[in-house]
Design a protein around this motif. Structure first.
Motif, PDB file in Angstrom:
ATOM      1  N   MET A  69     -16.512  -9.499-127.512  1.00  0.00           N
ATOM      2  CA  MET A  69     -16.289  -8.133-127.989  1.00  0.00           C
ATOM      3  C   MET A  69     -15.361  -7.468-126.987  1.00  0.00           C
ATOM      4  O   MET A  69     -15.449  -7.743-125.795  1.00  0.00           O
ATOM      5  CB  MET A  69     -17.632  -7.405-128.004  1.00  0.00           C
ATOM      6  N   GLN A  70     -14.467  -6.649-127.477  1.00  0.00           N
ATOM      7  CA  GLN A  70     -13.589  -5.922-126.550  1.00  0.00           C
ATOM      8  C   GLN A  70     -13.668  -4.433-126.829  1.00  0.00           C
ATOM      9  O   GLN A  70     -13.868  -4.015-127.969  1.00  0.00           O
ATOM     10  CB  GLN A  70     -12.139  -6.377-126.722  1.00  0.00           C
ATOM     11  N   PHE A  71     -13.470  -3.670-125.764  1.00  0.00           N
ATOM     12  CA  PHE A  71     -13.468  -2.195-125.882  1.00  0.00           C
ATOM     13  C   PHE A  71     -12.176  -1.763-125.216  1.00  0.00           C
ATOM     14  O   PHE A  71     -12.129  -1.619-123.994  1.00  0.00           O
ATOM     15  CB  PHE A  71     -14.676  -1.571-125.172  1.00  0.00           C
TER      16      PHE A  71
ATOM     17  N   LYS B 248      -5.312  -4.464-122.218  1.00  0.00           N
ATOM     18  CA  LYS B 248      -4.690  -5.080-123.403  1.00  0.00           C
ATOM     19  C   LYS B 248      -4.060  -6.408-123.028  1.00  0.00           C
ATOM     20  O   LYS B 248      -3.674  -6.620-121.877  1.00  0.00           O
ATOM     21  CB  LYS B 248      -3.702  -4.134-124.072  1.00  0.00           C
ATOM     22  N   LEU B 249      -4.007  -7.288-124.007  1.00  0.00           N
ATOM     23  CA  LEU B 249      -3.532  -8.636-123.725  1.00  0.00           C
ATOM     24  C   LEU B 249      -2.079  -8.791-124.157  1.00  0.00           C
ATOM     25  O   LEU B 249      -1.699  -8.377-125.247  1.00  0.00           O
ATOM     26  CB  LEU B 249      -4.398  -9.670-124.454  1.00  0.00           C
ATOM     27  N   ASP B 250      -1.296  -9.402-123.263  1.00  0.00           N
ATOM     28  CA  ASP B 250       0.098  -9.715-123.593  1.00  0.00           C
ATOM     29  C   ASP B 250       0.137 -10.840-124.625  1.00  0.00           C
ATOM     30  O   ASP B 250      -0.892 -11.478-124.889  1.00  0.00           O
ATOM     31  CB  ASP B 250       0.827 -10.167-122.325  1.00  0.00           C
ATOM     32  N   ALA B 251       1.341 -11.117-125.105  1.00  0.00           N
ATOM     33  CA  ALA B 251       1.494 -12.149-126.131  1.00  0.00           C
ATOM     34  C   ALA B 251       0.935 -13.484-125.628  1.00  0.00           C
ATOM     35  O   ALA B 251       1.251 -13.917-124.514  1.00  0.00           O
ATOM     36  CB  ALA B 251       2.970 -12.301-126.476  1.00  0.00           C
ATOM     37  N   HIS B 252       0.099 -14.080-126.446  1.00  0.00           N
ATOM     38  CA  HIS B 252      -0.505 -15.356-126.047  1.00  0.00           C
ATOM     39  C   HIS B 252      -0.948 -16.126-127.281  1.00  0.00           C
ATOM     40  O   HIS B 252      -0.923 -15.600-128.400  1.00  0.00           O
ATOM     41  CB  HIS B 252      -1.701 -15.118-125.119  1.00  0.00           C
ATOM     42  N   GLN B 253      -1.329 -17.376-127.040  1.00  0.00           N
ATOM     43  CA  GLN B 253      -1.933 -18.208-128.082  1.00  0.00           C
ATOM     44  C   GLN B 253      -3.330 -18.566-127.588  1.00  0.00           C
ATOM     45  O   GLN B 253      -3.481 -19.057-126.468  1.00  0.00           O
ATOM     46  CB  GLN B 253      -1.112 -19.485-128.278  1.00  0.00           C
TER      47      GLN B 253
ATOM     48  N   GLN C 243      -0.661 -10.321-129.784  1.00  0.00           N
ATOM     49  CA  GLN C 243      -0.872  -9.472-128.607  1.00  0.00           C
ATOM     50  C   GLN C 243      -1.641  -8.225-129.029  1.00  0.00           C
ATOM     51  O   GLN C 243      -1.680  -7.871-130.219  1.00  0.00           O
ATOM     52  CB  GLN C 243       0.476  -9.076-127.973  1.00  0.00           C
ATOM     53  N   SER C 244      -2.231  -7.571-128.036  1.00  0.00           N
ATOM     54  CA  SER C 244      -2.910  -6.305-128.335  1.00  0.00           C
ATOM     55  C   SER C 244      -1.861  -5.276-128.703  1.00  0.00           C
ATOM     56  O   SER C 244      -0.775  -5.248-128.118  1.00  0.00           O
ATOM     57  CB  SER C 244      -3.652  -5.781-127.109  1.00  0.00           C
ATOM     58  N   GLY C 245      -2.222  -4.406-129.623  1.00  0.00           N
ATOM     59  CA  GLY C 245      -1.353  -3.262-129.883  1.00  0.00           C
ATOM     60  C   GLY C 245      -1.553  -2.243-128.771  1.00  0.00           C
ATOM     61  O   GLY C 245      -2.311  -2.474-127.820  1.00  0.00           O
TER      62      GLY C 245
ATOM     63  N   TRP D  42     -12.942  -0.733-130.487  1.00  0.00           N
ATOM     64  CA  TRP D  42     -14.001  -1.747-130.397  1.00  0.00           C
ATOM     65  C   TRP D  42     -13.655  -2.888-131.343  1.00  0.00           C
ATOM     66  O   TRP D  42     -13.421  -2.657-132.529  1.00  0.00           O
ATOM     67  CB  TRP D  42     -15.339  -1.149-130.818  1.00  0.00           C
ATOM     68  N   SER D  43     -13.650  -4.115-130.822  1.00  0.00           N
ATOM     69  CA  SER D  43     -13.341  -5.241-131.708  1.00  0.00           C
ATOM     70  C   SER D  43     -14.170  -6.463-131.331  1.00  0.00           C
ATOM     71  O   SER D  43     -14.740  -6.541-130.240  1.00  0.00           O
ATOM     72  CB  SER D  43     -11.856  -5.578-131.635  1.00  0.00           C
ATOM     73  N   VAL D  44     -14.195  -7.406-132.263  1.00  0.00           N
ATOM     74  CA  VAL D  44     -14.964  -8.647-132.090  1.00  0.00           C
ATOM     75  C   VAL D  44     -14.020  -9.832-132.256  1.00  0.00           C
ATOM     76  O   VAL D  44     -13.104  -9.795-133.078  1.00  0.00           O
ATOM     77  CB  VAL D  44     -16.095  -8.715-133.157  1.00  0.00           C
TER      78      VAL D  44
ATOM     79  N   LEU E  93     -14.275 -14.084-132.721  1.00  0.00           N
ATOM     80  CA  LEU E  93     -15.118 -15.270-132.913  1.00  0.00           C
ATOM     81  C   LEU E  93     -14.197 -16.488-132.927  1.00  0.00           C
ATOM     82  O   LEU E  93     -13.150 -16.455-133.595  1.00  0.00           O
ATOM     83  CB  LEU E  93     -15.872 -15.181-134.247  1.00  0.00           C
ATOM     84  N   ARG E  94     -14.567 -17.519-132.201  1.00  0.00           N
ATOM     85  CA  ARG E  94     -13.667 -18.680-132.058  1.00  0.00           C
ATOM     86  C   ARG E  94     -14.363 -19.977-132.474  1.00  0.00           C
ATOM     87  O   ARG E  94     -15.514 -20.208-132.082  1.00  0.00           O
ATOM     88  CB  ARG E  94     -13.191 -18.792-130.615  1.00  0.00           C
ATOM     89  N   TYR E  95     -13.625 -20.792-133.218  1.00  0.00           N
ATOM     90  CA  TYR E  95     -14.225 -22.006-133.775  1.00  0.00           C
ATOM     91  C   TYR E  95     -13.292 -23.201-133.633  1.00  0.00           C
ATOM     92  O   TYR E  95     -12.062 -23.049-133.644  1.00  0.00           O
ATOM     93  CB  TYR E  95     -14.525 -21.806-135.271  1.00  0.00           C
TER      94      TYR E  95
HETATM   95  O1  LIG Z   1      -8.286  -7.392-129.189  1.00  0.00           O
HETATM   96  C1  LIG Z   1      -7.251  -7.507-128.533  1.00  0.00           C
HETATM   97  O2  LIG Z   1      -6.530  -6.576-128.242  1.00  0.00           O
HETATM   98  C2  LIG Z   1      -6.825  -8.846-128.062  1.00  0.00           C
HETATM   99  C3  LIG Z   1      -7.697  -9.922-128.545  1.00  0.00           C
HETATM  100  C4  LIG Z   1      -7.020 -11.216-128.432  1.00  0.00           C
HETATM  101  O3  LIG Z   1      -5.840 -11.330-128.448  1.00  0.00           O
HETATM  102  C5  LIG Z   1      -7.807 -12.394-128.311  1.00  0.00           C
HETATM  103  O4  LIG Z   1      -9.029 -12.271-128.203  1.00  0.00           O
HETATM  104  O5  LIG Z   1      -7.237 -13.476-128.294  1.00  0.00           O
END
Ligand SMILES: O=C(O)CCC(=O)C(=O)O
Length: 272
Positions: free
Chosen positions: A113-115, A129-134, A214-216, A225-227, A229-231
């Motif tokens: 979860m991110q805030f 916030k997260l820069d461009a990534h994979q 990337q994060s906006g 607030w966001s969630v 989930l990774r699979y």
């Molecule tokens: O929620 C975000 O801003 C970034 C989340 C994201 O890029 C990630 O979890 O891989």
């Protein structure tokens, strides 16, 4: 092949509107705020109304400033909530993973979860916030590894919903400054290659772990607030061949977090 799968294969992502019951999202969001409220009370002395957005979020900012360590630990604790983890293994989630091609889905990493807010960041850094990534670089799971991302509040450009580069899941694993969370793709990416996603509560973004995103930029005073989930897919041949690698390392603290704790008397009280 379903339309959803076709679109997922082509663009590397799909947004499924109104996919989650709003009540389920709200349960996760509420549980998280309730957990924070306990520590807000301890650290700031304030009993906050979790449904009063500005009161609650201002208290979050105050908590962050007053006890960073407790804030970080509480942030980790909310990611262990039952409601979040129940959703992570919900049959609806399993079905959508199967629909995009994961014939035998398995959890790739602990639900997160991110805030996101610039007020939850130290010294003007961009750690919120997260820069461009994979995501594949951090998970290193199956080639069809998939992420589900959704906000728990309505989210568009202003509050910094995710930005993605359609089709970028097919251009390979890009060089990155680190495999950790604060790394970013080192190649020059054109800002106009990104599209801004937008969500109402209940919408979800399903994307390939190879999709560049990337994060906006959250320019509001509110927390986004966001969630996540990774699979992975247990059936994916290279995942099997590589021995089901697990790049997420969870390990216990080497030292006692609270020295000389607990006393025998405290334990006896618990079990009396
Ligand atoms: O929620 C975000 O801003 C970034 C989340 C994201 O890029 C990630 O979890 O891989």
């Amino acid at each position: 092949m379903s339309e959803i799968r076709k679109q997922f294969n082509e663009d590397g992502f799909v947004i499924l509107r109104n996919f989650l019951d709003k009540e389920i999202v709200n349960e996760i969001y509420t549980e998280a705020r309730k957990i924070f409220a306990v520590q807000i009370k301890r650290v700031t002395g304030k009993s906050v109304d979790i449904d009063n957005k500005s009161e609650f979020e201002n208290a979050m900012f105050e908590f962050f400033e007053k006890d960073f360590t407790a804030f970080v630990n509480t942030g980790k604790t909310v990611q262990h909530s039952f409601s979040l983890h129940r959703l992570g293994v919900d049959p609806k989630i399993e079905a959508v993973l199967k629909e995009v091609g994961l014939s035998s889905p398995i959890i790739g990493a602990r639900a997160a979860m991110q805030f996101n807010s610039r007020f939850l960041s130290k010294n003007g850094s961009k750690h919120w916030k997260l820069d461009a990534h994979q995501d594949w670089r951090t998970g290193q799971g199956s080639l069809d590894s998939t992420v589900i991302w959704f906000p728990m509040v309505d989210a568009g450009a202003d509050i910094g919903a995710l930005q993605v580069i359609p089709g970028s899941h097919k251009i390979g694993l890009q060089e990155s400054s680190t495999s950790g969370y604060q790394g970013g793709i080192t190649a020059d990416l054109k800002e106009d290659a990104f599209i801004q996603t937008e969500f109402q509560v209940g919408d979800i973004l399903v994307f390939s772990a190879f999709l560049i995103h990337q994060s906006g930029n959250n320019i509001t005073n509110n927390i986004r607030w966001s969630v996540q989930l990774r699979y992975n897919n247990l059936d994916e041949p290279t995942f099997i061949e590589r021995g089901y690698p697990m790049a997420y390392i969870y390990q216990p603290e080497k030292e006692l977090v609270t020295p000389d704790f607990p006393t025998v008397a405290q334990l006896q009280e618990v079990f009396s």
